[in-house]
Design a protein around this motif. Structure first.
Motif, PDB file in Angstrom:
ATOM      1  N   LEU A  40       0.828  -1.215   0.000  1.00  0.00           N
ATOM      2  CA  LEU A  40       0.000   0.000   0.000  1.00  0.00           C
ATOM      3  C   LEU A  40       0.859   1.261   0.000  1.00  0.00           C
ATOM      4  CD1 LEU A  40      -2.856  -1.054   2.428  1.00  0.00           C
ATOM      5  CD2 LEU A  40      -3.020  -0.672  -0.040  1.00  0.00           C
ATOM      6  N   LEU A  41       1.969   1.226   0.717  1.00  0.00           N
ATOM      7  CA  LEU A  41       2.874   2.367   0.716  1.00  0.00           C
ATOM      8  C   LEU A  41       3.437   2.599  -0.685  1.00  0.00           C
ATOM      9  CD1 LEU A  41       4.385   4.590   2.226  1.00  0.00           C
ATOM     10  CD2 LEU A  41       6.127   2.892   2.806  1.00  0.00           C
ATOM     11  N   ASN A  42       3.811   1.531  -1.383  1.00  0.00           N
ATOM     12  CA  ASN A  42       4.295   1.664  -2.766  1.00  0.00           C
ATOM     13  C   ASN A  42       3.237   2.315  -3.655  1.00  0.00           C
ATOM     14  OD1 ASN A  42       6.701   0.409  -2.092  1.00  0.00           O
ATOM     15  ND2 ASN A  42       6.134  -1.567  -2.964  1.00  0.00           N
ATOM     16  N   LEU A  43       1.988   1.879  -3.514  1.00  0.00           N
ATOM     17  CA  LEU A  43       0.903   2.447  -4.318  1.00  0.00           C
ATOM     18  C   LEU A  43       0.681   3.920  -3.982  1.00  0.00           C
ATOM     19  CD1 LEU A  43      -1.669  -0.487  -4.225  1.00  0.00           C
ATOM     20  CD2 LEU A  43      -0.145   0.153  -6.108  1.00  0.00           C
ATOM     21  N   LEU A  44       0.747   4.237  -2.711  1.00  0.00           N
ATOM     22  CA  LEU A  44       0.554   5.625  -2.287  1.00  0.00           C
ATOM     23  C   LEU A  44       1.684   6.519  -2.808  1.00  0.00           C
ATOM     24  CD1 LEU A  44      -1.084   7.683  -0.738  1.00  0.00           C
ATOM     25  CD2 LEU A  44       0.124   7.002   1.332  1.00  0.00           C
ATOM     26  N   LEU A  45       2.916   6.050  -2.737  1.00  0.00           N
ATOM     27  CA  LEU A  45       4.044   6.835  -3.244  1.00  0.00           C
ATOM     28  C   LEU A  45       3.919   7.067  -4.748  1.00  0.00           C
ATOM     29  CD1 LEU A  45       6.976   5.287  -1.176  1.00  0.00           C
ATOM     30  CD2 LEU A  45       5.942   7.556  -0.890  1.00  0.00           C
ATOM     31  N   ASN A  46       3.464   6.050  -5.481  1.00  0.00           N
ATOM     32  CA  ASN A  46       3.229   6.229  -6.921  1.00  0.00           C
ATOM     33  C   ASN A  46       2.155   7.275  -7.164  1.00  0.00           C
ATOM     34  OD1 ASN A  46       5.136   4.490  -7.911  1.00  0.00           O
ATOM     35  ND2 ASN A  46       3.705   2.874  -8.454  1.00  0.00           N
ATOM     36  N   ALA A  47       1.078   7.204  -6.391  1.00  0.00           N
ATOM     37  CA  ALA A  47      -0.011   8.173  -6.559  1.00  0.00           C
ATOM     38  C   ALA A  47       0.474   9.590  -6.286  1.00  0.00           C
ATOM     39  CB  ALA A  47      -1.177   7.818  -5.637  1.00  0.00           C
ATOM     40  N   ILE A  48       1.265   9.756  -5.239  1.00  0.00           N
ATOM     41  CA  ILE A  48       1.804  11.079  -4.912  1.00  0.00           C
ATOM     42  C   ILE A  48       2.673  11.586  -6.054  1.00  0.00           C
ATOM     43  CG2 ILE A  48       3.418  12.301  -3.389  1.00  0.00           C
ATOM     44  CD1 ILE A  48       2.326  10.461  -1.102  1.00  0.00           C
ATOM     45  N   LYS A  49       3.499  10.715  -6.593  1.00  0.00           N
ATOM     46  CA  LYS A  49       4.421  11.095  -7.668  1.00  0.00           C
ATOM     47  C   LYS A  49       3.681  11.521  -8.935  1.00  0.00           C
ATOM     48  CE  LYS A  49       7.867   8.367  -7.973  1.00  0.00           C
ATOM     49  NZ  LYS A  49       8.710   7.205  -8.248  1.00  0.00           N
ATOM     50  N   HIS A  50       2.508  10.927  -9.193  1.00  0.00           N
ATOM     51  CA  HIS A  50       1.813  11.158 -10.456  1.00  0.00           C
ATOM     52  C   HIS A  50       0.571  12.039 -10.332  1.00  0.00           C
ATOM     53  CE1 HIS A  50       4.455   8.520 -12.680  1.00  0.00           C
ATOM     54  NE2 HIS A  50       4.377   7.679 -11.675  1.00  0.00           N
ATOM     55  N   THR A  51       0.391  12.661  -9.185  1.00  0.00           N
ATOM     56  CA  THR A  51      -0.744  13.559  -8.981  1.00  0.00           C
ATOM     57  C   THR A  51      -0.254  14.999  -9.020  1.00  0.00           C
ATOM     58  OG1 THR A  51      -1.849  11.915  -7.607  1.00  0.00           O
ATOM     59  CG2 THR A  51      -2.641  14.154  -7.408  1.00  0.00           C
ATOM     60  N   THR A  52      -1.002  15.849  -9.703  1.00  0.00           N
ATOM     61  CA  THR A  52      -0.612  17.256  -9.773  1.00  0.00           C
ATOM     62  C   THR A  52      -0.754  17.914  -8.403  1.00  0.00           C
ATOM     63  OG1 THR A  52      -2.843  17.927 -10.373  1.00  0.00           O
ATOM     64  CG2 THR A  52      -1.323  17.437 -12.190  1.00  0.00           C
ATOM     65  N   GLU A  53      -0.200  19.100  -8.282  1.00  0.00           N
ATOM     66  CA  GLU A  53      -0.197  19.812  -7.002  1.00  0.00           C
ATOM     67  C   GLU A  53      -1.608  20.007  -6.437  1.00  0.00           C
ATOM     68  OE1 GLU A  53       1.139  24.180  -5.491  1.00  0.00           O
ATOM     69  OE2 GLU A  53       2.553  23.093  -6.775  1.00  0.00           O
ATOM     70  N   GLN A  54      -2.568  20.275  -7.288  1.00  0.00           N
ATOM     71  CA  GLN A  54      -3.941  20.475  -6.839  1.00  0.00           C
ATOM     72  C   GLN A  54      -4.786  19.199  -6.923  1.00  0.00           C
ATOM     73  OE1 GLN A  54      -4.851  23.395  -5.391  1.00  0.00           O
ATOM     74  NE2 GLN A  54      -2.706  23.931  -5.689  1.00  0.00           N
ATOM     75  N   GLY A  55      -4.163  18.079  -7.223  1.00  0.00           N
ATOM     76  CA  GLY A  55      -4.877  16.823  -7.387  1.00  0.00           C
ATOM     77  C   GLY A  55      -5.294  16.203  -6.062  1.00  0.00           C
ATOM     78  N   GLN A  56      -5.966  15.074  -6.177  1.00  0.00           N
ATOM     79  CA  GLN A  56      -6.454  14.379  -4.990  1.00  0.00           C
ATOM     80  C   GLN A  56      -6.044  12.920  -5.030  1.00  0.00           C
ATOM     81  OE1 GLN A  56     -10.703  14.927  -4.944  1.00  0.00           O
ATOM     82  NE2 GLN A  56     -10.535  16.993  -4.149  1.00  0.00           N
ATOM     83  N   ILE A  57      -5.873  12.358  -3.841  1.00  0.00           N
ATOM     84  CA  ILE A  57      -5.578  10.936  -3.675  1.00  0.00           C
ATOM     85  C   ILE A  57      -6.596  10.382  -2.699  1.00  0.00           C
ATOM     86  CG2 ILE A  57      -3.905   9.243  -2.824  1.00  0.00           C
ATOM     87  CD1 ILE A  57      -1.704  11.255  -3.663  1.00  0.00           C
ATOM     88  N   GLU A  58      -7.127   9.240  -3.034  1.00  0.00           N
ATOM     89  CA  GLU A  58      -8.108   8.578  -2.168  1.00  0.00           C
ATOM     90  C   GLU A  58      -7.610   7.171  -1.865  1.00  0.00           C
ATOM     91  OE1 GLU A  58     -12.639   6.878  -2.518  1.00  0.00           O
ATOM     92  OE2 GLU A  58     -12.174   8.756  -3.536  1.00  0.00           O
ATOM     93  N   ILE A  59      -7.707   6.791  -0.601  1.00  0.00           N
ATOM     94  CA  ILE A  59      -7.361   5.443  -0.168  1.00  0.00           C
ATOM     95  C   ILE A  59      -8.625   4.854   0.434  1.00  0.00           C
ATOM     96  CG2 ILE A  59      -5.912   4.063   1.371  1.00  0.00           C
ATOM     97  CD1 ILE A  59      -3.963   6.471   1.389  1.00  0.00           C
ATOM     98  N   GLY A  60      -8.933   3.616   0.079  1.00  0.00           N
ATOM     99  CA  GLY A  60     -10.150   3.025   0.612  1.00  0.00           C
ATOM    100  C   GLY A  60     -10.112   1.513   0.632  1.00  0.00           C
ATOM    101  N   ALA A  61     -11.179   0.959   1.149  1.00  0.00           N
ATOM    102  CA  ALA A  61     -11.316  -0.491   1.240  1.00  0.00           C
ATOM    103  C   ALA A  61     -12.790  -0.841   1.103  1.00  0.00           C
ATOM    104  CB  ALA A  61     -10.790  -0.999   2.581  1.00  0.00           C
ATOM    105  N   GLN A  62     -13.031  -2.015   0.552  1.00  0.00           N
ATOM    106  CA  GLN A  62     -14.400  -2.503   0.488  1.00  0.00           C
ATOM    107  C   GLN A  62     -14.384  -4.021   0.581  1.00  0.00           C
ATOM    108  OE1 GLN A  62     -15.517  -0.637  -3.187  1.00  0.00           O
ATOM    109  NE2 GLN A  62     -14.943  -2.388  -4.425  1.00  0.00           N
TER     110      GLN A  62
END
Length: 105
Positions: free
Chosen positions: A8-30
């Motif tokens: 999950l940390l790897n996925l989050l770091l990728n998301a941070i790297k590829h999201t613009t400054e004003q972008g959003q990241i969502e983490i969830g579970a179902q």
């Protein structure tokens, strides 16, 4: 549990790297019928369809300074726990990686 945390940390770091400054990241579970799905989703440009089949290969990267191991390791961790890691959404402003895990028997 540490390995799932690392995936999950790897996925989050990728998301941070590829999201613009004003972008959003969502983490969830179902919960699903067969287990649980954990996801990391970010806004930004979708992954180029020409390289989708390569993104889980070791050492494949589109980032300068990246090792190309994050997605590969995360998928192997998921598979070692009876699950998988997939690119479940890939459209403008919705790039989602889903880590699925089977219920324990």
């Amino acid at each position: 549990k540490f390995q799932i945390h690392q995936a999950l940390l790897n996925l989050l770091l990728n998301a941070i790297k590829h999201t613009t400054e004003q972008g959003q990241i969502e983490i969830g579970a179902q919960e699903t019928v067969t287990g649980i799905e954990l996801y990391v989703e970010n806004t930004g440009e979708p992954i180029n369809p020409d390289i989708i089949y390569e993104i889980f290969e070791p050492f494949f990267t589109t980032s300068s300074g990246g090792t190309g191991l994050g997605l590969s390791i995360s998928r192997k961790i998921a598979q070692a726990h009876g699950g998988d890691l997939t690119l479940s959404e890939n459209r403008p402003d919705q790039i989602r990686f889903t880590l699925s895990l089977a219920k324990e028997q």
